[in-house]
Motif scaffolding. Structure first.
Motif, PDB file in Angstrom:
ATOM      1  N   LEU A  37       0.832  -1.213   0.000  1.00 34.98           N
ATOM      2  CA  LEU A  37       0.000   0.000   0.000  1.00 34.98           C
ATOM      3  C   LEU A  37       0.862   1.258   0.000  1.00 34.98           C
ATOM      4  N   SER A  38       1.942   1.210   0.781  1.00 29.03           N
ATOM      5  CA  SER A  38       2.817   2.384   0.875  1.00 29.03           C
ATOM      6  C   SER A  38       3.458   2.705  -0.475  1.00 29.03           C
ATOM      7  N   LYS A  39       3.757   1.692  -1.261  1.00 30.91           N
ATOM      8  CA  LYS A  39       4.344   1.933  -2.588  1.00 30.91           C
ATOM      9  C   LYS A  39       3.324   2.568  -3.526  1.00 30.91           C
ATOM     10  N   GLN A  40       2.077   2.118  -3.433  1.00 34.65           N
ATOM     11  CA  GLN A  40       1.005   2.720  -4.237  1.00 34.65           C
ATOM     12  C   GLN A  40       0.849   4.199  -3.865  1.00 34.65           C
ATOM     13  N   LEU A  41       0.854   4.463  -2.555  1.00 43.17           N
ATOM     14  CA  LEU A  41       0.739   5.843  -2.079  1.00 43.17           C
ATOM     15  C   LEU A  41       1.943   6.677  -2.504  1.00 43.17           C
ATOM     16  N   LEU A  42       3.118   6.086  -2.440  1.00 43.71           N
ATOM     17  CA  LEU A  42       4.339   6.792  -2.856  1.00 43.71           C
ATOM     18  C   LEU A  42       4.235   7.217  -4.325  1.00 43.71           C
ATOM     19  N   ARG A  43       3.752   6.306  -5.161  1.00 45.44           N
ATOM     20  CA  ARG A  43       3.618   6.610  -6.593  1.00 45.44           C
ATOM     21  C   ARG A  43       2.622   7.747  -6.835  1.00 45.44           C
ATOM     22  N   SER A  44       1.423   7.615  -6.267  1.00 42.42           N
ATOM     23  CA  SER A  44       0.396   8.625  -6.533  1.00 42.42           C
ATOM     24  C   SER A  44       0.722   9.950  -5.847  1.00 42.42           C
ATOM     25  N   GLY A  45       1.215   9.883  -4.623  1.00 47.89           N
ATOM     26  CA  GLY A  45       1.483  11.102  -3.855  1.00 47.89           C
ATOM     27  C   GLY A  45       2.612  11.956  -4.405  1.00 47.89           C
ATOM     28  N   THR A  46       3.609  11.303  -5.008  1.00 55.87           N
ATOM     29  CA  THR A  46       4.708  12.077  -5.602  1.00 55.87           C
ATOM     30  C   THR A  46       4.403  12.473  -7.047  1.00 55.87           C
ATOM     31  N   SER A  47       3.466  11.783  -7.662  1.00 54.47           N
ATOM     32  CA  SER A  47       3.088  12.078  -9.047  1.00 54.47           C
ATOM     33  C   SER A  47       2.339  13.409  -9.179  1.00 54.47           C
ATOM     34  N   ILE A  48       1.675  13.826  -8.107  1.00 57.70           N
ATOM     35  CA  ILE A  48       0.911  15.081  -8.139  1.00 57.70           C
ATOM     36  C   ILE A  48       1.834  16.237  -8.536  1.00 57.70           C
ATOM     37  N   GLY A  49       2.902  16.409  -7.783  1.00 54.63           N
ATOM     38  CA  GLY A  49       3.843  17.497  -8.036  1.00 54.63           C
ATOM     39  C   GLY A  49       4.540  17.371  -9.382  1.00 54.63           C
ATOM     40  N   ALA A  50       4.841  16.144  -9.770  1.00 54.23           N
ATOM     41  CA  ALA A  50       5.489  15.926 -11.072  1.00 54.23           C
ATOM     42  C   ALA A  50       4.582  16.393 -12.205  1.00 54.23           C
ATOM     43  N   ASN A  51       3.289  16.109 -12.096  1.00 53.97           N
ATOM     44  CA  ASN A  51       2.343  16.545 -13.124  1.00 53.97           C
ATOM     45  C   ASN A  51       2.097  18.045 -13.084  1.00 53.97           C
ATOM     46  N   VAL A  52       2.151  18.643 -11.897  1.00 55.32           N
ATOM     47  CA  VAL A  52       2.056  20.107 -11.793  1.00 55.32           C
ATOM     48  C   VAL A  52       3.250  20.731 -12.513  1.00 55.32           C
ATOM     49  N   GLU A  53       4.439  20.172 -12.306  1.00 58.57           N
ATOM     50  CA  GLU A  53       5.636  20.675 -12.993  1.00 58.57           C
ATOM     51  C   GLU A  53       5.494  20.549 -14.507  1.00 58.57           C
ATOM     52  N   GLU A  54       4.952  19.412 -14.954  1.00 59.00           N
ATOM     53  CA  GLU A  54       4.730  19.233 -16.392  1.00 59.00           C
ATOM     54  C   GLU A  54       3.724  20.258 -16.912  1.00 59.00           C
ATOM     55  N   ALA A  55       2.702  20.558 -16.120  1.00 58.91           N
ATOM     56  CA  ALA A  55       1.698  21.559 -16.518  1.00 58.91           C
ATOM     57  C   ALA A  55       2.354  22.926 -16.684  1.00 58.91           C
ATOM     58  N   ILE A  56       3.272  23.258 -15.780  1.00 58.82           N
ATOM     59  CA  ILE A  56       3.963  24.554 -15.870  1.00 58.82           C
ATOM     60  C   ILE A  56       4.718  24.667 -17.197  1.00 58.82           C
ATOM     61  N   GLY A  57       5.245  23.542 -17.664  1.00 60.18           N
ATOM     62  CA  GLY A  57       5.969  23.531 -18.932  1.00 60.18           C
ATOM     63  C   GLY A  57       5.118  23.147 -20.122  1.00 60.18           C
ATOM     64  N   ALA A  58       3.813  23.184 -19.973  1.00 64.92           N
ATOM     65  CA  ALA A  58       2.905  22.739 -21.041  1.00 64.92           C
ATOM     66  C   ALA A  58       3.072  23.550 -22.315  1.00 64.92           C
ATOM     67  N   VAL A  59       2.836  22.900 -23.452  1.00 65.09           N
ATOM     68  CA  VAL A  59       2.979  23.543 -24.758  1.00 65.09           C
ATOM     69  C   VAL A  59       1.682  24.156 -25.268  1.00 65.09           C
ATOM     70  N   SER A  60       0.562  23.811 -24.608  1.00 69.34           N
ATOM     71  CA  SER A  60      -0.734  24.366 -25.016  1.00 69.34           C
ATOM     72  C   SER A  60      -1.677  24.360 -23.816  1.00 69.34           C
ATOM     73  N   ASP A  61      -2.784  25.082 -23.949  1.00 69.75           N
ATOM     74  CA  ASP A  61      -3.785  25.076 -22.882  1.00 69.75           C
ATOM     75  C   ASP A  61      -4.353  23.675 -22.672  1.00 69.75           C
ATOM     76  N   LYS A  62      -4.546  22.948 -23.774  1.00 69.92           N
ATOM     77  CA  LYS A  62      -5.066  21.588 -23.687  1.00 69.92           C
ATOM     78  C   LYS A  62      -4.085  20.692 -22.918  1.00 69.92           C
ATOM     79  N   ASP A  63      -2.808  20.819 -23.220  1.00 67.20           N
ATOM     80  CA  ASP A  63      -1.754  20.066 -22.538  1.00 67.20           C
ATOM     81  C   ASP A  63      -1.725  20.438 -21.053  1.00 67.20           C
TER      82      ASP A  63
END
Length: 122
Positions: A37-63
């Motif tokens: 369970l902790s590994k599942q939580l580790l994956r999802s919980g750290t993925s939030i910030g990674a996707n926010v970072e990707e959003a900051i570098g997005a190439v379009s509004d849709k992205d």
């Protein structure tokens, strides 16, 4: 294309949340000998910030909206794993409430950003 500035509240909160998740994962592995369970939580919980970072570098509004949508889903998934860890006594009610509140706040912020973007683009 709408750009989200770096050093914003969601970037800061999702990074701080990831740190808490990593530390909780260490605790669950060393003290509770809980690995699945902790590994599942580790994956999802750290993925939030990674996707926010990707959003900051997005190439379009849709992205941008797509990456924020993924971050939102990962935050919801993190809440699920936290609830399960609490229900199975791997974390205390107090530990759960503290980190759960952070996850809910992140969901609210991500939801508001998405609504604002969709309203602005329609």
């Amino acid at each position: 294309i709408t750009k989200m500035k770096s050093n914003n509240i969601i970037q800061e909160k999702s990074f701080a949340f990831a740190i808490r998740i990593v530390n909780l994962n260490k605790h669950l592995i060393t003290e509770k000998k809980e690995f699945i369970l902790s590994k599942q939580l580790l994956r999802s919980g750290t993925s939030i910030g990674a996707n926010v970072e990707e959003a900051i570098g997005a190439v379009s509004d849709k992205d941008f909206l797509n990456k924020l949508g993924i971050a939102y889903k990962e935050a919801r998934e993190s809440i699920y794993w936290l609830k399960l860890l609490q229900a199975t006594d791997y974390i205390t009610k107090e530990e759960f409430e503290s980190i759960h509140n952070d996850a809910e706040e992140i969901c609210k912020i991500l939801g508001k950003i998405q609504i604002t973007m969709k309203t602005r683009n329609s």
